[in-house]
Design a protein around this motif. Sequence first.
Motif, PDB file in Angstrom:
ATOM      1  N   HIS A 154      39.869 -32.388 -68.510  1.00 21.29           N
ATOM      2  CA  HIS A 154      39.075 -33.612 -68.500  1.00 21.29           C
ATOM      3  C   HIS A 154      39.666 -34.748 -67.661  1.00 21.29           C
ATOM      4  N   ARG A 155      40.798 -34.524 -67.015  1.00 19.03           N
ATOM      5  CA  ARG A 155      41.379 -35.595 -66.205  1.00 19.03           C
ATOM      6  C   ARG A 155      40.450 -36.059 -65.083  1.00 19.03           C
ATOM      7  N   PRO A 156      39.797 -35.157 -64.346  1.00 14.59           N
ATOM      8  CA  PRO A 156      38.878 -35.651 -63.307  1.00 14.59           C
ATOM      9  C   PRO A 156      37.782 -36.562 -63.882  1.00 14.59           C
ATOM     10  N   LYS A 157      37.242 -36.203 -65.045  1.00 11.56           N
ATOM     11  CA  LYS A 157      36.214 -37.039 -65.685  1.00 11.56           C
ATOM     12  C   LYS A 157      36.820 -38.385 -66.086  1.00 11.56           C
ATOM     13  N   ALA A 158      38.042 -38.382 -66.595  1.00  8.37           N
ATOM     14  CA  ALA A 158      38.704 -39.636 -66.973  1.00  8.37           C
ATOM     15  C   ALA A 158      38.906 -40.528 -65.758  1.00  8.37           C
ATOM     16  N   ASN A 159      39.309 -39.933 -64.649  1.00  9.28           N
ATOM     17  CA  ASN A 159      39.486 -40.722 -63.433  1.00  9.28           C
ATOM     18  C   ASN A 159      38.171 -41.371 -63.008  1.00  9.28           C
ATOM     19  N   TRP A 160      37.054 -40.635 -63.158  1.00 11.42           N
ATOM     20  CA  TRP A 160      35.755 -41.200 -62.807  1.00 11.42           C
ATOM     21  C   TRP A 160      35.339 -42.279 -63.805  1.00 11.42           C
ATOM     22  N   LEU A 161      35.567 -42.029 -65.109  1.00 12.52           N
ATOM     23  CA  LEU A 161      35.202 -43.016 -66.128  1.00 12.52           C
ATOM     24  C   LEU A 161      35.968 -44.322 -65.966  1.00 12.52           C
ATOM     25  N   ALA A 162      37.124 -44.272 -65.342  1.00  9.75           N
ATOM     26  CA  ALA A 162      37.931 -45.477 -65.120  1.00  9.75           C
ATOM     27  C   ALA A 162      37.423 -46.310 -63.948  1.00  9.75           C
ATOM     28  N   THR A 163      36.480 -45.783 -63.181  1.00  7.50           N
ATOM     29  CA  THR A 163      35.940 -46.520 -62.034  1.00  7.50           C
ATOM     30  C   THR A 163      34.823 -47.465 -62.487  1.00  7.50           C
ATOM     31  N   ALA A 164      34.442 -48.359 -61.586  1.00  2.32           N
ATOM     32  CA  ALA A 164      33.342 -49.283 -61.880  1.00  2.32           C
ATOM     33  C   ALA A 164      32.049 -48.517 -62.163  1.00  2.32           C
ATOM     34  N   ALA A 165      31.835 -47.398 -61.487  1.00  2.00           N
ATOM     35  CA  ALA A 165      30.620 -46.604 -61.708  1.00  2.00           C
ATOM     36  C   ALA A 165      30.652 -45.876 -63.051  1.00  2.00           C
ATOM     37  N   GLY A 166      31.803 -45.399 -63.460  1.00  2.00           N
ATOM     38  CA  GLY A 166      31.906 -44.602 -64.676  1.00  2.00           C
ATOM     39  C   GLY A 166      32.135 -45.395 -65.946  1.00  2.00           C
ATOM     40  N   ARG A 167      32.722 -46.569 -65.814  1.00  2.00           N
ATOM     41  CA  ARG A 167      33.089 -47.352 -67.001  1.00  2.00           C
ATOM     42  C   ARG A 167      31.907 -47.645 -67.945  1.00  2.00           C
ATOM     43  N   PRO A 168      30.712 -47.962 -67.447  1.00  2.00           N
ATOM     44  CA  PRO A 168      29.595 -48.185 -68.383  1.00  2.00           C
ATOM     45  C   PRO A 168      29.301 -46.961 -69.259  1.00  2.00           C
ATOM     46  N   PHE A 169      29.502 -45.764 -68.724  1.00  2.00           N
ATOM     47  CA  PHE A 169      29.285 -44.546 -69.510  1.00  2.00           C
ATOM     48  C   PHE A 169      30.356 -44.413 -70.597  1.00  2.00           C
TER      49      PHE A 169
END
Length: 141
Positions: free
Chosen positions: A89-104
Amino acid sequence: MAPTGAVRKLTVLYDANCPLCVHIRHWLLAQRWLVPLALVPAASWEAHRRYPRLDHASTLKEITVIGDSGQVWTGTDAFIVCLWALAEHRPKANWLATAAGRPFARAAMYTASAWRQAVRTEGAPEGVEGPACDDHCSVPR
């Protein structure tokens, strides 16, 4: 002194009176870790022993993750750090930490929090005498 250095180990404080939190604890224990995790009930005897200066009442309100160099993450950040520690799940975590992913990530935490409040059992871990179940407890199969 500010926390510095690489994260080599994480401690996840979870609400042992919440069925969702306990389920997620078991799920985390079953994952392949890139960073070792210790899972300790929030506000338990063990949590107080390990982190005497932490505001333990607040750890019962939202997930708290503590790094081995003193870093503390709560809420959405703690959720992302937990995923970051997992190989799959690290790739997903890296995306969730971005401005695009954080709302999710925020939406997931909001949903989990609402569900948790609806199902949390009464009783606070502070009343537990002695060591509570921590990362050495077995995972249900």
